[in-house]
Motif scaffolding. Structure first.
Motif, PDB file in Angstrom:
ATOM      1  N   LEU A 110     -25.215  10.641 -30.810  1.00 12.12           N
ATOM      2  CA  LEU A 110     -24.030  11.055 -31.820  1.00 12.12           C
ATOM      3  C   LEU A 110     -23.148  12.009 -31.089  1.00 12.12           C
ATOM      4  O   LEU A 110     -21.973  12.070 -31.183  1.00 12.12           O
ATOM      5  CB  LEU A 110     -24.681  11.354 -32.946  1.00 12.12           C
ATOM      6  N   ARG A 111     -23.891  12.933 -30.458  1.00 11.59           N
ATOM      7  CA  ARG A 111     -23.132  14.053 -29.728  1.00 11.59           C
ATOM      8  C   ARG A 111     -22.560  13.586 -28.383  1.00 11.59           C
ATOM      9  O   ARG A 111     -21.910  14.251 -27.742  1.00 11.59           O
ATOM     10  CB  ARG A 111     -24.326  15.280 -29.514  1.00 11.59           C
ATOM     11  N   SER A 112     -22.866  12.514 -27.668  1.00 13.40           N
ATOM     12  CA  SER A 112     -22.628  12.290 -26.488  1.00 13.40           C
ATOM     13  C   SER A 112     -21.151  11.912 -26.254  1.00 13.40           C
ATOM     14  O   SER A 112     -20.656  11.166 -27.163  1.00 13.40           O
ATOM     15  CB  SER A 112     -23.520  11.251 -25.902  1.00 13.40           C
ATOM     16  N   ARG A 113     -20.646  12.596 -25.396  1.00 14.88           N
ATOM     17  CA  ARG A 113     -19.075  12.316 -25.078  1.00 14.88           C
ATOM     18  C   ARG A 113     -19.270  10.822 -24.420  1.00 14.88           C
ATOM     19  O   ARG A 113     -18.145  10.268 -24.408  1.00 14.88           O
ATOM     20  CB  ARG A 113     -18.587  13.252 -23.976  1.00 14.88           C
ATOM     21  N   ALA A 114     -20.228  10.355 -23.662  1.00 11.15           N
ATOM     22  CA  ALA A 114     -20.275   9.084 -23.012  1.00 11.15           C
ATOM     23  C   ALA A 114     -20.045   8.121 -24.169  1.00 11.15           C
ATOM     24  O   ALA A 114     -19.300   7.099 -23.723  1.00 11.15           O
ATOM     25  CB  ALA A 114     -21.503   8.936 -22.227  1.00 11.15           C
ATOM     26  N   ILE A 115     -20.295   8.227 -25.347  1.00 12.16           N
ATOM     27  CA  ILE A 115     -20.009   7.209 -26.414  1.00 12.16           C
ATOM     28  C   ILE A 115     -18.675   7.460 -26.896  1.00 12.16           C
ATOM     29  O   ILE A 115     -17.928   6.344 -26.807  1.00 12.16           O
ATOM     30  CB  ILE A 115     -21.097   7.469 -27.535  1.00 12.16           C
ATOM     31  N   GLN A 116     -18.372   8.699 -27.207  1.00  9.98           N
ATOM     32  CA  GLN A 116     -17.002   8.850 -27.624  1.00  9.98           C
ATOM     33  C   GLN A 116     -15.996   8.454 -26.668  1.00  9.98           C
ATOM     34  O   GLN A 116     -14.757   8.057 -27.091  1.00  9.98           O
ATOM     35  CB  GLN A 116     -16.704  10.260 -28.185  1.00  9.98           C
ATOM     36  N   THR A 117     -16.048   8.535 -25.547  1.00  9.97           N
ATOM     37  CA  THR A 117     -14.915   8.231 -24.501  1.00  9.97           C
ATOM     38  C   THR A 117     -15.018   6.847 -23.785  1.00  9.97           C
ATOM     39  O   THR A 117     -14.170   6.451 -23.130  1.00  9.97           O
ATOM     40  CB  THR A 117     -15.195   9.207 -23.257  1.00  9.97           C
ATOM     41  N   GLY A 118     -15.993   6.081 -24.229  1.00 14.26           N
ATOM     42  CA  GLY A 118     -16.136   4.599 -23.718  1.00 14.26           C
ATOM     43  C   GLY A 118     -16.906   4.417 -22.425  1.00 14.26           C
ATOM     44  O   GLY A 118     -16.858   3.439 -21.926  1.00 14.26           O
ATOM     45  N   LEU A 119     -17.634   5.957 -22.066  1.00 13.53           N
ATOM     46  CA  LEU A 119     -18.331   5.524 -20.706  1.00 13.53           C
ATOM     47  C   LEU A 119     -19.473   4.594 -20.746  1.00 13.53           C
ATOM     48  O   LEU A 119     -19.709   3.882 -19.877  1.00 13.53           O
ATOM     49  CB  LEU A 119     -18.757   6.978 -20.348  1.00 13.53           C
ATOM     50  N   ILE A 120     -20.248   4.597 -22.067  1.00 17.54           N
ATOM     51  CA  ILE A 120     -21.269   3.839 -22.084  1.00 17.54           C
ATOM     52  C   ILE A 120     -20.657   2.562 -22.609  1.00 17.54           C
ATOM     53  O   ILE A 120     -20.232   2.524 -23.941  1.00 17.54           O
ATOM     54  CB  ILE A 120     -22.248   4.366 -23.176  1.00 17.54           C
ATOM     55  N   GLN A 121     -20.881   1.422 -22.037  1.00 14.43           N
ATOM     56  CA  GLN A 121     -20.495   0.007 -22.635  1.00 14.43           C
ATOM     57  C   GLN A 121     -21.726  -0.968 -22.776  1.00 14.43           C
ATOM     58  O   GLN A 121     -21.653  -1.701 -23.762  1.00 14.43           O
ATOM     59  CB  GLN A 121     -19.670  -0.611 -21.552  1.00 14.43           C
ATOM     60  N   ASP A 122     -22.620  -0.534 -22.320  1.00 13.63           N
ATOM     61  CA  ASP A 122     -23.962  -1.682 -22.459  1.00 13.63           C
ATOM     62  C   ASP A 122     -25.210  -0.754 -22.807  1.00 13.63           C
ATOM     63  O   ASP A 122     -25.237   0.431 -22.243  1.00 13.63           O
ATOM     64  CB  ASP A 122     -24.176  -2.356 -21.125  1.00 13.63           C
ATOM     65  N   ILE A 123     -26.136  -1.284 -23.421  1.00 12.41           N
ATOM     66  CA  ILE A 123     -27.110  -0.516 -23.938  1.00 12.41           C
ATOM     67  C   ILE A 123     -28.065   0.067 -22.726  1.00 12.41           C
ATOM     68  O   ILE A 123     -28.580   1.126 -22.899  1.00 12.41           O
ATOM     69  CB  ILE A 123     -28.022  -1.472 -24.678  1.00 12.41           C
ATOM     70  N   GLU A 124     -27.889  -0.559 -21.699  1.00 18.49           N
ATOM     71  CA  GLU A 124     -28.745   0.122 -20.379  1.00 18.49           C
ATOM     72  C   GLU A 124     -28.001   1.340 -19.682  1.00 18.49           C
ATOM     73  O   GLU A 124     -28.791   2.026 -19.060  1.00 18.49           O
ATOM     74  CB  GLU A 124     -28.850  -1.100 -19.559  1.00 18.49           C
TER      75      GLU A 124
END
Length: 475
Positions: A110-124
């Protein structure tokens, strides 16, 4: 006691497609979604699509601010005890996702900028960028999400090996990608000592050492930074006596030590490095000897002796069928996986003895569709424990089961063929009429392949099959 012993299968790990677990303790293997995404068999593709569907749904809810709905999805990601895989040292209930861990991981997401910015694309990608997230938790999440596929696989394997399933049992929850929701169902399940058990294909487990923060950092991020410092001629650049310049990884580690926060920042600035990491990193299926410890030569000799002792004829067809499953598993793993017995086609009007999913990334089963353009998503196997030669009606029956979607390659496994050249000519006729490729194997062929079997070098098997196929399609 392992599954094979509990149900008296009289088979080693090498003869089984699933991980032969002991239900009373965990086996230190993991379901790795990155590995799954690299595999091209139908089971792995469908499992990967389901994983991506779930994770994209979760990301969308977090980005939309629908935190309570996202948290509700996440609440189903508990530690699954049904596969008995992971890091526990006692009963299978150790270091997976507990309720507190689930809350921590969700808060990190929830806090991760990686989620908000689209850095994380796949579950791994979580394992690279999200705090409180390791390979055990990633494996547990993967297991929960693809439980439906593990359940279907378990049912198929139990039917293949005549293991009794308990009917009308509520399954663990699984993610339904079509309905975008967690579901459960009453179905046939494998129950051991009142514990629900899900079998896992040995071809899709790993030690999760390929897609890790350490490897990304050491082999990709630092090497990129070495080149950047050389290009910019920074103070970290050193000179050898011969004048060549270099930057040590040790000096870089002192300046930018490994942390998930650093990996997030770096990857935001250089997403191409992550893309290179993903594209250049591959994972191979574990060998049988990496999963279990046994003497393969003793197993091979036992199979040869047992095969030679089985009489031909209908009375012993089941014994022949059973031993052939184990022999083909040894010979063709990891190229062919997920064997199923007596699969119905044409609305049940026809049956195929055994089907394997084609997961080959090299070798003859890879070349058949790629080079020879013969569709082969599945390989069909017909076991004939005849005391006579197979004739045209049997060949026509097998050819009638092929299709472009299901594949047009099959094996006929029988005891002997008196006139092999005549039988090859019949297979040629079938192939020339565009009715499919039928490859004969007799007892002596199987014995020769077993005697020359080498898990680390399958050149003999590949050459043997290539020569026989060449006789059929080039003769």
């Amino acid at each position: 006691m392992k599954i094979s012993s509990i149900f008296n299968l009289n088979k080693s790990q090498a003869e089984l497609d699933f991980v032969d677990i002991d239900p009373t303790e965990d086996t230190p293997l993991f379901l790795d979604p990155f590995f799954l995404s690299k595999k091209q068999d139908d089971w792995s593709i469908n499992a990967t699509l389901t994983l991506r569907n779930f994770f994209q749904r979760l990301i969308n809810l977090i980005r939309e601010g629908s935190e309570s709905e996202a948290k509700e999805l996440f609440d189903y990601l508990h530690e699954p005890n049904s596969t008995c895989l992971g890091l526990s040292t006692d009963n299978p209930q150790g270091k997976g996702i507990g309720n507190q861990d689930t809350d921590k991981i969700y808060d990190s997401l929830l806090r991760s900028r990686a989620i908000q910015t689209g850095l994380i694309q796949d579950i791994e990608d979580n394992i690279l960028f999200v705090e409180n997230f390791g390979k055990d938790k990633l494996s547990d999440m993967t297991t929960n999400i693809i439980t439906k596929y593990l359940l279907l696989y378990t049912q198929n394997q139990c039917r293949l090996h005549n293991i009794v399933l308990t009917p009308n049992i509520p399954s663990p929850f699984f993610w339904n990608a079509h309905d975008n929701e967690w579901q459960t169902e009453y179905t046939d399940m494998l129950i051991i000592n009142q514990q629900k058990i899900l079998l896992v294909p040995k071809g899709v487990v790993s030690y999760s050492k390929a897609y890790t923060p350490d490897k990304y950092y050491n082999q990709f991020v630092l090497e990129f930074l070495q080149n950047e410092h050389l290009r910019l001629q920074t103070t970290l650049v050193q000179r050898r006596n011969n004048g060549t310049q270099f930057v040590t990884k040790k000096s870089l580690k002192a300046e930018v030590p490994l942390s998930k926060e650093f990996l997030r920042q770096f990857t935001q600035e250089h997403p191409e490095v992550l893309e290179t990491f993903k594209n250049s990193t591959d994972v191979e299926s574990l060998t049988n000897l990496e999963i279990d410890n046994f003497n393969i030569q003793q197993i091979v000799q036992r199979l040869i002796t047992s095969l030679q002792q089985i009489p031909s004829g209908a009375e012993h067809a089941s014994d022949f069928h059973n031993i052939i499953i184990g022999i083909l598993e040894i010979l063709f793993y990891p190229h062919l996986i997920n064997p199923k017995k007596e699969r119905e086609i044409h609305e049940g009007r026809k049956r195929i003895d055994i089907t394997f999913d084609n997961a080959a990334k090299k070798g003859i089963f890879y070349r058949l569709p790629e080079t020879h353009h013969i569709p082969c998503p599945y390989l069909y196997v017909e076991c004939k424990n005849y005391s006579r030669d197979i004739t045209n009606p049997e060949l026509d029956q097998i050819a009638g089961r092929f299709s472009f979607q299901r594949g047009k390659v099959g094996l006929v496994v029988c005891r002997s063929i008196e006139n092999l050249n005549l039988f090859i000519n019949r297979c040629k006729d079938t192939y020339r009429d565009d009715r499919g490729l039928i490859i004969p194997l007799v007892d002596n062929d199987l014995i020769l392949l077993l005697q020359n079997h080498n898990e680390l070098n399958q050149n003999f098997m590949d050459s043997f099959l290539s020569d026989r196929i060449r006789d059929i399609i080039m003769g």
